[in-house]
Scaffold this active site. Structure first.
Site, PDB file in Angstrom:
ATOM      1  CG  ASP A 296      42.387  52.495 -23.036  1.00  0.00           C
ATOM      2  OD1 ASP A 296      43.216  53.419 -23.068  1.00  0.00           O
ATOM      3  OD2 ASP A 296      42.524  51.485 -22.326  1.00  0.00           O
TER       4      ASP A 296
ATOM      5  CG  ASP B 297      48.575  53.749 -21.001  1.00  0.00           C
ATOM      6  OD1 ASP B 297      49.248  54.075 -20.003  1.00  0.00           O
ATOM      7  OD2 ASP B 297      48.535  52.585 -21.437  1.00  0.00           O
TER       8      ASP B 297
END
Length: 395
Positions: A112, A173
């Protein structure tokens, strides 16, 4: 994949007839979001909001979570939308925190890093030319590239890279983390960043996207052989359902990657995902937390709707004017923003109050259900900025 394989949008005529937001209404909603940011600056300049709120109010945390970049990104958006120096000053203080975080490797062993560094440090570089921010973002891109598994062709989402039991996981994601690699390739001239990103997005399109244009949240590859293993979920209703936020990441992420990788298949894939998403929405176009649910029997996820609105606008931008669904995507994005602005804004509260109500963080674990979620607040503001000015994405 061909655009002809898109599922027809069943409610396209209705969506196209939706009342269009005028500039005055968009500016009023934008002003309300900026006022909420102003209310929160005293709390969140040297601290950050937690990923999700508690009773509508975000606890203050240090720069440790995967979500911190969304708040700094909101500050940069607020500065670009208003020109007010207070937003820039707060964002620049936080950029120094991100440099410290990557220098000291504070909770950065995951994928991330794009969420963290595109919205904080790449944004700072693009908006102000901050060299320190540029260096921090390149360091983050290096850390993200370290997670690339060449044989599997993916960037591992989380887990110890040396532990076979945890290896080989990619999730939808990550589409939004790839722009950090493409940006690093552009500013450094090193194409290894882009090569890894190209391999990952190809594997995501092949294995995370199902034949019907729904998506797995998670897909496992064998890191030793590169063989595809299985699709599962981590936050969705079931392995065979379609987690709404994951589908929204796909609608947004494939066209964002297309800015760097001009493969038309990325846009075809995004359009197929978009049509699947639009065909599984409740009447007000704000999705439930998993697309297997299409009515009020389950919680809505306003954060997924905000991501999808940005994705639809990005997708429409990439399509030719004559594309049959382009106008529907733009109309749907406007309708979502209107509904979120009219019915989903949290009322005024104490410092730390979020922007959008009725979001969901992690339904299976019961975390952040019917709360504000920081990414939802960010993408709602990004959608407003996209709709009110010419804007260069931080992605």
């Amino acid at each position: 994949m061909s655009a002809s394989l898109r599922e027809p949008i069943a409610r396209a005529p209705e969506i196209l007839r939706s009342p269009r937001l005028d500039r005055a209404r968009l500016d009023a909603i934008l002003a309300a979001v900026l006022a909420r940011i102003d209310d929160n600056l005293a709390v969140f300049t040297d601290a950050f909001p937690a990923p999700s709120s508690e009773g509508g109010v975000y606890p203050a945390i240090d720069n440790i979570e995967w979500t911190n970049g969304f708040w700094t990104g909101m500050l940069w958006l607020a500065f670009e939308a208003s020109g007010e120096a207070r937003y820039r000053a707060a964002a620049e203080r936080q950029v120094r925190s991100f440099k410290h975080r990557i220098d000291h490797r504070i909770n950065v062993d995951h994928h991330d890093l794009g969420f963290l560094y595109s919205l904080s440090c790449v944004a700072a570089w693009k908006v102000t030319g901050d060299a320190c921010a540029r260096d921090a973002a390149i360091q983050a891109a290096d850390a993200l590239l370290d997670r690339f598994l060449p044989t599997a062709g993916i960037i591992q989402a989380w887990g110890d890279l040396s532990n076979p039991a945890e290896a080989g996981r990619m999730i939808i994601d990550c589409n939004l983390n790839l722009p950090l690699l493409y940006w690093a390739a552009e500013v450094t001239g090193d194409r290894e960043y882009a090569k890894a990103a190209n391999r990952h997005i190809d594997q995501a399109a092949r294995h995370i996207v199902r034949p019907d244009a729904s998506t797995f949240h998670t897909f496992f590859m064998d890191p030793a052989t590169g063989a595809p293993l299985r699709g599962t979920t981590h936050q969705g209703f079931s392995d065979s359902s379609c987690w709404a936020r994951g589908q929204a990441w796909g609608v947004s992420g494939f066209p964002l990657v297309h800015r760097y990788n001009a493969d038309p298949a990325l846009i075809d894939t995004a359009a197929r995902l978009a049509n699947y998403f639009l065909n599984r929405l409740p009447d007000d176009l704000i999705c439930c937390w998993d697309l297997v649910f299409t009515d009020d029997s389950q919680p809505r996820d306003s954060s997924a709707a905000a991501i999808a609105a940005c994705g639809l606008l990005e997708l429409a931008r990439a399509l030719p004017l004559g594309d049959p669904d382009r106008a529907t995507y733009e109309a749907a994005a406007l309708a979502m923003v209107e509904t979120l602005g009219q019915h989903y804004l949290l009322p005024e509260g104490p410092p730390g109050t979020g922007v959008l109500a009725h979001a969901v963080y992690h339904m299976p674990k019961g975390v952040g259900v019917d709360e504000a979620c920081l990414w939802g607040d960010y993408f709602f503001l990004e959608a407003l900025v996209r709709l009110t000015r010419v804007w260069e994405p931080y992605w």
